[in-house]
Design an enzyme around this catalytic site. Structure first.
Site, short mmCIF file in Angstrom:
data_model
loop_
_atom_site.label_atom_id
_atom_site.label_comp_id
_atom_site.label_asym_id
_atom_site.label_seq_id
_atom_site.Cartn_x
_atom_site.Cartn_y
_atom_site.Cartn_z
N TYR A 144 0.87 -1.18 0.00
CA TYR A 144 0.00 0.00 0.00
C TYR A 144 0.90 1.22 0.00
O TYR A 144 1.83 1.32 0.79
CB TYR A 144 -0.88 -0.03 1.26
CG TYR A 144 -1.80 1.16 1.40
CD1 TYR A 144 -2.87 1.35 0.53
CD2 TYR A 144 -1.61 2.08 2.43
CE1 TYR A 144 -3.73 2.44 0.69
CE2 TYR A 144 -2.47 3.17 2.58
CZ TYR A 144 -3.51 3.34 1.71
OH TYR A 144 -4.37 4.41 1.85
N ASP A 247 9.48 2.78 -0.20
CA ASP A 247 8.40 3.43 0.53
C ASP A 247 8.57 3.06 2.00
O ASP A 247 8.20 1.97 2.44
CB ASP A 247 7.03 2.98 0.00
CG ASP A 247 5.90 3.67 0.75
OD1 ASP A 247 6.19 4.42 1.70
OD2 ASP A 247 4.74 3.46 0.37
N LYS A 275 4.86 8.66 8.99
CA LYS A 275 4.47 8.05 10.26
C LYS A 275 5.43 8.29 11.45
O LYS A 275 5.34 9.29 12.12
CB LYS A 275 4.21 6.58 10.03
CG LYS A 275 3.13 6.37 8.94
CD LYS A 275 2.31 5.16 9.10
CE LYS A 275 1.18 5.16 8.07
NZ LYS A 275 0.10 4.28 8.34
C1 LIG Z 1 3.81 2.01 3.14
C2 LIG Z 1 2.81 3.12 3.11
N1 LIG Z 1 2.92 4.10 2.20
C3 LIG Z 1 2.06 5.11 2.13
C4 LIG Z 1 1.00 5.20 3.01
C5 LIG Z 1 0.04 6.34 2.94
O1 LIG Z 1 0.26 7.21 4.01
P1 LIG Z 1 -0.88 8.23 4.48
O2 LIG Z 1 -1.94 7.42 5.11
O3 LIG Z 1 -0.16 9.14 5.43
O4 LIG Z 1 -1.34 8.94 3.27
C6 LIG Z 1 0.84 4.21 3.99
C7 LIG Z 1 -0.27 4.26 4.95
O5 LIG Z 1 -0.48 3.39 5.76
C8 LIG Z 1 1.76 3.14 4.02
O6 LIG Z 1 1.64 2.14 4.91
#
Ligand SMILES: Cc1ncc(COP(=O)(O)O)c(C=O)c1O
Length: 436
Positions: A144, A247, A275
């Site tokens: 994700y 990511d 995060k």
């Molecule tokens: C690996 C990863 N990338 C991107 C995102 C998206 O982040 P946001 O919820 O701050 O938009 C998440 C959200 O859980 C994530 O786990």
């Protein structure tokens, strides 16, 4: 039996009257009787509107690495809020946060702040496309990267049976409202299988702008990369002039101060962070090295954001990085997370339940399956019903892992030895109940 007490139910009714389904993010809706309304968090605990206390292993889906309301972060944020937050100009606080970031994550030459993980991956992908002049992106099943159109394919919500053959996966669109044309720019593959990546690149590698990868599957149990896998992605990207994007929205500042690069020893071209960088405040970054990140400075590849680098967000980042840089939170999560992983494994063995503890101590999941999962397709073989029953039993006992089996448990450094003992006892009782 629903989770809502009397006051929580009243508040949820109010929430439903104004917020769609009573939530501001779809993953927070657990059903009409089970969606909680939270009054406050303190350290490792969250309290609902009825005053029920839960040991929190959701930690906001990962960000709350130091614990809720950490005093150092709260103080820094209060000072920043009082000094004004948004100027449409660079601030000293922003510079200080960027310097701290680069000290913590030394492979990074430069970065820009933004607000959310979604924005970060969107910008990283545009930067990779602008730099390479190519359109296609490779992502992995079960990963994700936020909610923008370019990455909402074959995410962890996909039924594994809808993903097509391993050698010719079908990108599964995770939402309505995404133009069909976007599909032409995405390739999806199972994780941990380098042969499949090599095969794809042999046929169209010179059209692929970027591989975007969660270095460990933070949205599918916390599945780890096998030896040589990330190295292989690096080698393929180098061979084909493709940008490698880690990511690190979940792994960054959580699995190690230097994130996945420190943990796995492989260096990407770009990294997206969010995060745990801000202990729950909305702050994110697109970070990179060399020519790729410098491409922004040369102009022509758009990146902007009214709130990017705002005072509160960067103050939270600086304070969080300062506390993390002492090393103490990592030592604590390593020790307590190891105790938890070993304890959960032992309880399952004692009760005759086959389970695998997947991930690292600060972010792991118990997986009820015969074989340890190595990619998202293996999720089809885990016992989701058992997991959900056990977690429901734990929540009724005041311990709150994420109720979604695919989402890892997240630790915070405010957790105590006693919390860990309480958690293991709750797991044992809930497992006995579910299997008895
Ligand atoms: C690996 C990863 N990338 C991107 C995102 C998206 O982040 P946001 O919820 O701050 O938009 C998440 C959200 O859980 C994530 O786990």
């Amino acid at each position: 039996m629903g989770l809502q007490g009397e006051k929580t139910a009243e508040w949820f009714a109010r929430a439903r009257a104004s917020l769609v389904n009573g939530v501001s993010s779809q993953f927070r809706y657990w059903g009409d009787d089970d969606t909680l309304v939270i009054e406050r968090g303190e350290g490792a605990y969250v309290y609902d509107m009825d005053g029920n206390r839960y040991i929190d292993y959701q930690c906001g889906f990962g960000p709350v690495v130091l614990g809720h309301g950490h005093p150092v972060v709260a103080q820094a944020v209060a000072e920043a809020a009082a000094a004004g937050t948004t100027f449409a100009m660079t601030t000293a606080r922003e510079v200080e946060a960027a310097e701290r970031f680069r000290t913590a994550v030394p492979w990074v030459d430069a970065l820009r702040f933004t607000n959310t993980g979604t924005e970060a991956t969107m910008h990283a992908i545009r930067l990779a496309r602008g730099y390479t002049g190519r359109d296609v992106i490779l992502k992995f099943e079960g990963q994700y990267h936020g909610v923008h159109d370019y990455v909402m394919f074959s995410t962890a919500g996909a039924p594994p049976t809808a993903l097509g053959a391993r050698y010719r996966p079908v990108p599964w669109q995770s939402s309505s409202g995404i133009p069909d044309a976007i599909r032409a720019f995405i390739r999806t593959l199972p994780f941990n299988d380098l042969d499949l990546v090599e095969r794809l690149f042999r046929s169209e590698g010179h059209s692929i702008a970027a591989i975007i990868v969660e270095p460990m599957l933070g949205n599918a149990f916390g599945i780890m990369p096998e030896d040589g896998y990330l190295e292989g992605l690096r080698r393929i990207c180098d061979e084909y002039g493709t940008v490698l994007i880690f990511d690190e929205v979940k792994t960054g500042f959580r699995i190690a101060l230097g994130g996945a690069q420190e943990q796995f020893g492989v260096t990407p071209d770009l990294g997206t962070f969010a995060k745990s960088m801000g202990n729950g405040f909305p702050v994110a970054a697109i970070a990179g090295r060399g020519e790729v990140i410098e491409a922004w400075g040369k102009g022509g590849i758009a990146q902007a954001g009214t709130y990017s680098g705002n005072g509160v967000a960067v103050a939270a980042a600086s304070a969080t990085i300062d506390v993390l840089s002492t090393g103490e939170p990592y030592a604590r999560m390593e020790k307590l997370g190891t105790t938890l992983m070993e304890g959960l494994g032992r309880i399952c063995a004692d009760r005759g339940v086959t389970a695998h503890l997947v991930g690292v101590p600060s972010m792991f999941a118990p997986v009820f399956s015969e074989e340890p999962p190595r990619d998202f397709r293996d999720a089809a073989h885990h016992n989701e019903e058992l997991y959900e029953e056990v977690v429901a039993g734990m929540i009724h006992r005041g311990v709150m892992p994420v109720d979604d089996a695919l989402e890892p448990w997240f630790l915070c450094a405010a957790l105590s030895d006693e919390d860990v003992a309480t958690t293991l006892a709750a797991f044992d009782e809930a497992l006995a109940e579910a299997t008895g």
